[in-house]
Design a protein around this motif. Structure first.
Motif, mmCIF file in Angstrom:
data_model
loop_
_atom_site.group_PDB
_atom_site.id
_atom_site.type_symbol
_atom_site.label_atom_id
_atom_site.label_comp_id
_atom_site.label_asym_id
_atom_site.label_seq_id
_atom_site.Cartn_x
_atom_site.Cartn_y
_atom_site.Cartn_z
ATOM 1 N N VAL A 37 3.136 -1.201 -0.106
ATOM 2 C CA VAL A 37 1.870 -0.877 0.565
ATOM 3 C C VAL A 37 1.464 0.573 0.319
ATOM 4 N N THR A 38 2.423 1.483 0.383
ATOM 5 C CA THR A 38 2.083 2.906 0.308
ATOM 6 C C THR A 38 2.008 3.437 -1.120
ATOM 7 N N ASP A 39 2.849 2.912 -2.015
ATOM 8 C CA ASP A 39 2.970 3.498 -3.354
ATOM 9 C C ASP A 39 2.685 2.543 -4.504
ATOM 10 N N GLY A 40 2.561 1.254 -4.228
ATOM 11 C CA GLY A 40 2.291 0.298 -5.292
ATOM 12 C C GLY A 40 3.551 -0.359 -5.829
ATOM 13 N N VAL A 41 3.368 -1.461 -6.517
ATOM 14 C CA VAL A 41 4.505 -2.268 -6.959
ATOM 15 C C VAL A 41 5.392 -1.529 -7.962
ATOM 16 N N GLU A 42 4.812 -0.613 -8.747
ATOM 17 C CA GLU A 42 5.610 0.096 -9.753
ATOM 18 C C GLU A 42 6.734 0.901 -9.113
ATOM 19 N N ASP A 124 -4.252 -4.989 -5.390
ATOM 20 C CA ASP A 124 -4.053 -3.947 -6.388
ATOM 21 C C ASP A 124 -3.024 -4.395 -7.434
ATOM 22 N N TRP A 125 -1.940 -5.004 -6.996
ATOM 23 C CA TRP A 125 -0.908 -5.521 -7.888
ATOM 24 C C TRP A 125 -1.505 -6.552 -8.844
ATOM 25 N N GLY A 130 -1.045 -11.003 -14.367
ATOM 26 C CA GLY A 130 -1.718 -12.291 -14.422
ATOM 27 C C GLY A 130 -1.170 -13.298 -13.422
ATOM 28 N N PRO A 131 0.163 -13.457 -13.334
ATOM 29 C CA PRO A 131 0.708 -14.411 -12.369
ATOM 30 C C PRO A 131 0.341 -14.076 -10.921
ATOM 31 N N VAL A 132 0.344 -12.792 -10.574
ATOM 32 C CA VAL A 132 -0.034 -12.411 -9.207
ATOM 33 C C VAL A 132 -1.524 -12.668 -8.993
#
Length: 221
Positions: A37-42, A124-125, A130-132
């Protein structure tokens, strides 16, 4: 004297974990969710999560085979919270269409029913996966379908039901994304007008009063 087990693996038939392992599968998921949530999936990385919790990275593998399995678990948690939450609220019995829409408003008022920040993180993810993106599209379709079915229960024609469902759903997403810093009094005072826009029906004052009491628990004054 043997050291006492601190926790068990998720499999109840497995041997208990012994030693300096202090976190559960839920802990890993919760911390990963916070980072998502705060920083992104990466930034959802096993070593970084372990350092944040002050545990060995090896403890991660008691619960997950890989980082991908953790990411899949995050997507499952999102679906079981947000998509299921909104659908449940849309299907909750109500005497009037305005009461039914207020049930949906409860969903996006109470973060335990619908985690708005998590929904935005998944969106955002999806821009990079593509799958998400496919999962998100399917989720959006299920949510809108549930809202359209809600309007149909109150005898709205099919096209109107689908249109009102889309207006309600995508307006609510945009409203939350805008992050308006509204005082409680202003926000709740507009609820009746919103209901009339979404449904074409005037809201019952008792319905509005009940919702205002509920919302005050979650909307800051």
């Amino acid at each position: 004297m043997a050291e006492k087990p601190i926790l068990h693996r998720d499999n109840p038939d497995a041997e208990p974990l012994i030693g300096n392992i202090k976190v559960t599968r839920t802990d890993w998921l919760n911390v990963a969710m916070d980072v998502l949530v705060t920083d992104g999936v990466e930034q959802v990385k096993v070593l970084a999560l372990a350092e944040r919790m002050g545990v060995s990275r090896s403890s991660f593998y008691w619960y997950f085979k890989s980082r991908q399995e953790l990411l899949d678990a995050l997507l499952t948690s999102w679906d079981q919270t947000n998509t299921a939450g909104l659908i449940t609220q849309a299907e909750t019995p109500a005497e009037t269409i305005t009461a039914a829409v207020l049930n949906v408003f409860r969903c996006t008022t109470n973060p335990e029913l619908f985690n708005t920040a998590l929904d935005f993180a998944i969106r955002d993810w999806s821009r990079r996966s593509g799958p998400v993106r496919n999962l998100l599209d399917a989720s959006d379709a299920r949510r809108v379908q549930a809202l359209a079915d809600m309007f149909r229960r109150f005898d709205y024609p099919d096209l109107e039901a689908r249109t009102r469902a889309r207006v309600l759903y995508y307006m609510q997403l945009g409203y939350d994304m805008a992050g308006l810093n509204e005082p409680y009094e202003q926000r709740v005072s507009m609820t009746g007008s919103y209901l009339e826009v979404f449904t074409g029906k005037p809201a019952n004052p008792d319905e509005l009063a009940e919702f205002a009491i509920y919302a005050k628990q979650y909307w800051r004054a």
